[in-house]
Design a protein around this motif. Structure first.
Motif, mmCIF file in Angstrom:
data_model
loop_
_atom_site.group_PDB
_atom_site.id
_atom_site.type_symbol
_atom_site.label_atom_id
_atom_site.label_comp_id
_atom_site.label_asym_id
_atom_site.label_seq_id
_atom_site.Cartn_x
_atom_site.Cartn_y
_atom_site.Cartn_z
ATOM 1 N N SER A 1 -2.746 -1.939 10.126
ATOM 2 C CA SER A 1 -2.792 -2.318 8.714
ATOM 3 C C SER A 1 -3.725 -3.477 8.415
ATOM 4 O O SER A 1 -4.786 -3.612 9.008
ATOM 5 C CB SER A 1 -1.360 -2.610 8.280
ATOM 6 O OG SER A 1 -1.314 -2.831 6.918
ATOM 7 N N GLY A 2 -3.325 -4.347 7.491
ATOM 8 C CA GLY A 2 -4.220 -5.420 7.059
ATOM 9 C C GLY A 2 -4.656 -6.328 8.175
ATOM 10 O O GLY A 2 -5.771 -6.829 8.171
ATOM 11 N N GLY B 1 -0.301 -5.266 0.763
ATOM 12 C CA GLY B 1 -1.745 -5.083 0.684
ATOM 13 C C GLY B 1 -2.390 -5.736 -0.514
ATOM 14 O O GLY B 1 -3.546 -6.139 -0.450
ATOM 15 N N LEU C 1 -5.079 2.164 2.880
ATOM 16 C CA LEU C 1 -5.448 0.900 3.507
ATOM 17 C C LEU C 1 -6.893 0.551 3.165
ATOM 18 O O LEU C 1 -7.241 -0.599 2.899
ATOM 19 C CB LEU C 1 -5.283 1.019 5.016
ATOM 20 C CG LEU C 1 -5.664 -0.203 5.832
ATOM 21 C CD1 LEU C 1 -4.721 -1.336 5.552
ATOM 22 C CD2 LEU C 1 -5.674 0.108 7.308
ATOM 23 N N MET D 1 -8.006 -1.454 0.063
ATOM 24 C CA MET D 1 -8.088 -2.923 0.110
ATOM 25 C C MET D 1 -9.523 -3.350 0.347
ATOM 26 O O MET D 1 -10.050 -4.252 -0.312
ATOM 27 C CB MET D 1 -7.219 -3.461 1.260
ATOM 28 C CG MET D 1 -5.747 -3.421 1.016
ATOM 29 S SD MET D 1 -4.781 -3.729 2.493
ATOM 30 C CE MET D 1 -5.222 -5.381 2.946
ATOM 31 N N ALA E 1 0.849 -1.190 0.000
ATOM 32 C CA ALA E 1 0.000 0.000 0.000
ATOM 33 C C ALA E 1 0.884 1.240 0.000
ATOM 34 O O ALA E 1 2.017 1.216 0.452
ATOM 35 C CB ALA E 1 -0.907 -0.010 1.227
#
Lengths: 254, 483
Positions: free
Chosen positions: B318-319, A174, A142, A145, A133
């Motif tokens: 984040s993810g 990402g 972010l 996604m 990302a």
């Protein structure tokens, strides 16, 4: 020593070792799409400097510099075109533009491509090449996604259409954690580096060296995370065979 | 493993024998007893017969009464003696209070810590620590000399309050980040146990693992049941190691997904709590498909036909955080942060030196208020003065109030509009623009259009799609909740 001309003739594949070198997006689209059938989408969508981010250089300047250097407005090219007679909706990411990082413009272009494919019931092919990302856009990148995954949900789960993702060198962060690994069929190129966390991060976390060949496509294949590893010369043919298989389903009543 | 406790012998009879079969196995082969003390004698793993052997041998030894000194040495198993954990998997011993009222608290393994941890002071709280020390000194002086220092004490106390108020109402992003990472910050289970009337923790991904970094279970708030899922940090170092510092592996995300689908199946609205530095970066995690697990969670969450509210209670990494954070409403505690890459990683990559982490924190806009301005976060939950760690109860109650307010709104919405609203919430996040008169040099590597005009105009096609979409988005976002 590989002559550029010969290498490009051979689709940037080294004849001796079969190493697939990285290709930019134009070189990928050219051979895969039938001549005189390409319509690009959203050519003018670019990112905004939403955070007024400035590290060693301001984000705006970085964008302009990358655009001039690479000749691309953003890290992905989307469009529609015929491939061996079937109309498909391909999106091709390019690692050369800021390391293929996924920012708002990339997220928006891919989401629009998916929405378009949903409307026109086209098979979707996304070629992924990304370093992750885009940090200069912070949490906004972010959320891309989630945005792409939501569009894919509507496309795959509700409309039951075909999405093929092609993972190339490198696909990390990402992108692996969103649309890269969501394909109905996941194809990887030989020896592509496909990871979620980079090698350095893993080595720092564990304090030990990572085995060789750990996050390459072959290793992922052994661990059951990919469907196919296809050499570059065969990709176009394989894609048309797959879409032929999927369009010949006899039991559409479900 | 059977255990035999020998009574104290004043005489020195001991038995030298090997209770294991002649073929030495890897497990403990020699069992022994040290003379003179109470010792726990463990027989080898080979079964019941050893007890009989042991008894007969001891009997023999007593009968013999000879100077047969046989020293039996105890060889510990590799890895040390395993003391069975009395609390695992469920508390083995029932106490009388476990039998009154609901059985659920007995099943909850999460109990208050036995020792109160030492208070940790963050670097920016040093002025407060100084004043506190001064107050302490003055008080001691007053006690020892007996003189009246109440005026000074009052002054110092007022100053303390003022400085505290000043500090905590004007926290910079870097200070908020350190509060979000505070070791005593209340964890997910701390909040859950405070806000729920009943709580039942559920485990496992039904595929071989139960990741301790992710907590899931069912609880009741105000008479309504909800599914709770969250990242669990440890309250001390030992717990942190057990919980892997709240860094889930793919097994954790699959456990979360199973729970969420279970909740959607039965009609539990989902409350998720995000508090993780990020997904675990390890070899096994990568081999099991860390990226795939997160991606699948992202996609499936957009199809769950129940309201989902995500609260970021600490750091959102984040993810790893987004995998349980695709929601109808996103809430954040005042001092929590949500970032795409940790400021340290960002500094190392963009500024090429880790010391630039404070600059990265400022630039990336990771705090709750900044994200609310960018329309990513729907509401910010106020924390009491001093941060959540200074008053966990008030924090949890504030959180409960805000969550229930949003939940009541969402409960009135039908499933289809609910899903559309969730799409719309994320669809509108993005900072992009249509460039006007982009220099053709900047597009020279794009493949230009070469399709004949019969194929259609791309601008028209995409704009009609977008019109349709905008109409849908508008309809979804202005849908009257009471409809």
């Amino acid at each position: 020593m590989l002559h550029i001309k010969f290498s490009k003739q051979n689709k940037s594949v080294c004849e001796e070792r079969g190493n697939h070198l990285s290709m930019d997006s134009m070189e990928r689209i050219e051979p895969s799409i039938d001549p005189n059938t390409w319509i690009p989408l959203d050519e003018d969508t670019i990112s905004k400097d939403v955070l007024s981010f400035c590290d060693e250089e301001s984000y705006e300047n970085r964008l302009i510099r990358s655009q001039e250097k690479t000749g691309l407005p953003e890290a992905v090219q989307t469009g529609i075109g015929y491939s061996n007679g079937t109309l498909i909706a391909p999106g091709v990411m390019d690692f050369q533009f800021m390391g293929g990082s996924m920012g708002s413009a990339v997220g928006e272009k891919i989401t629009r491509l998916i929405e378009y494919a949903t409307q026109k019931l086209l098979p979707l092919v996304l070629v992924c090449a990304s370093g992750g990302a885009r940090m200069q856009e912070g949490t906004v990148s972010l959320m891309q996604m989630a945005k792409i995954s939501s569009a894919l949900h509507y496309y795959q789960v509700q409309k039951k259409l075909l999405y093929i993702s092609i993972l190339t060198y490198p696909t990390t962060g990402g992108v692996t954690a969103s649309f890269g690994m969501l394909g109905d069929i996941i194809i990887a190129e030989s020896k592509a580096y496909i990871a979620f966390a980079g090698k350095r991060v893993i080595e720092e976390t564990l304090g030990q060296k990572v085995p060789d060949g750990f996050q390459l496509a072959e290793a992922l294949f052994e661990n059951g995370l990919l469907d196919l590893i296809v050499p570059r010369i065969l990709i176009k043919g394989v894609l048309s065979e797959i879409s032929d298989l999927y369009s010949s389903v006899p039991y559409k009543k479900n | 493993m059977a255990a035999v406790i020998l009574p104290q012998h004043s005489s020195l009879y001991s038995v030298k024998t090997s209770l294991a079969p002649p073929a030495r196995t890897a497990s403990s082969s020699k069992i022994g007893v040290e003379t003179g003390d109470f010792t726990i004698l463990h027989s080898s793993k080979n079964g019941v017969t050893n007890d009989v052997q042991l008894r007969s041998i001891l009997r023999n030894a007593q009968v013999k009464r000879c100077r047969m000194y046989s020293k039996v040495t105890a060889m510990l198993k590799r890895g040390g003696r395993k003391t069975p954990d009395k609390e695992y998997p469920w508390p083995q011993k029932m106490r009388p209070q476990d039998l009154i009222g609901s059985p659920l608290p007995f099943l909850s393994r999460f109990k208050p810590l036995p020792q109160k941890s030492k208070p940790v002071h963050l670097p920016f709280e040093l002025p407060l620590v100084d004043i506190q020390k001064k107050i302490h000194e003055v008080r001691e002086l007053a006690d020892s000399t007996g003189m009246d220092f109440s005026m000074q004490l009052n002054e110092l106390q007022e100053k303390y309050e003022e400085v505290r108020r000043d500090l905590y109402t004007h926290l910079s992003p870097i200070q908020r980040l350190s509060v979000a990472r505070h070791p005593s910050r209340p964890t997910c289970l701390d909040h859950i146990l405070t806000i729920t009337d009943k709580w039942l923790e559920l485990h496992g991904d039904r595929a071989g693992f139960d990741d301790p970094a992710i907590i899931s279970g069912i609880g009741k708030i105000d008479g309504m049941s909800f599914m709770f899922i969250g990242h669990q940090k440890g309250r001390n170092t030992k717990e942190n190691i057990y919980r892997n510092f709240a860094m889930p592996t793919p097994n954790g995300y699959r456990k979360a997904l199973r729970m969420m689908q279970h909740a959607a199946h039965h009609g539990f609205p989902i409350l998720t709590f995000v508090d993780t530095p990020g997904a675990y970066a390890g070899i096994q995690a990568e081999e099991r498909g860390q990226g795939e697990a997160i991606a699948r969670n992202l996609r499936e969450m957009f199809g769950l036909r129940v309201p989902i509210i995500t609260t970021v209670i600490g750091e959102g990494g984040s993810g790893g955080a987004l995998a349980i954070g695709c929601c109808d409403k996103m809430l954040m505690l005042e001092n929590s942060v949500y970032y795409v890459a940790s400021p340290e990683a960002c500094a190392a990559i963009l500024w090429k030196k880790a010391a630039a982490a404070p600059k990265a924190t400022e630039a990336m806009r990771i705090t709750a208020h900044e994200l609310m301005k960018m329309d990513i976060v729907d509401d910010v939950i106020p924390e009491p003065l001093g941060g959540a760690h200074s008053d966990p109860f008030t924090t949890s109650m504030n959180m409960k109030k805000v969550i229930m307010k949003h939940m009541h709104e969402l409960l009135k919405v039908d499933p289809e509009p609910l899903l559309e609203r969730r799409f719309a919430k994320f669809r509108k996040i993005g900072a992009h623009q249509e460039a006007v008169n982009l220099d053709p040099r900047m597009k020279r590597k794009m493949k230009p259009r070469d399709a004949p005009p019969e194929m259609g105009e791309p601008k028209l096609l995409t704009s009609s799609v977008r019109e349709n979409l905008e109409f849908n988005l508008k309809a979804a976002s202005t849908a009257n909740p009471s409809e």
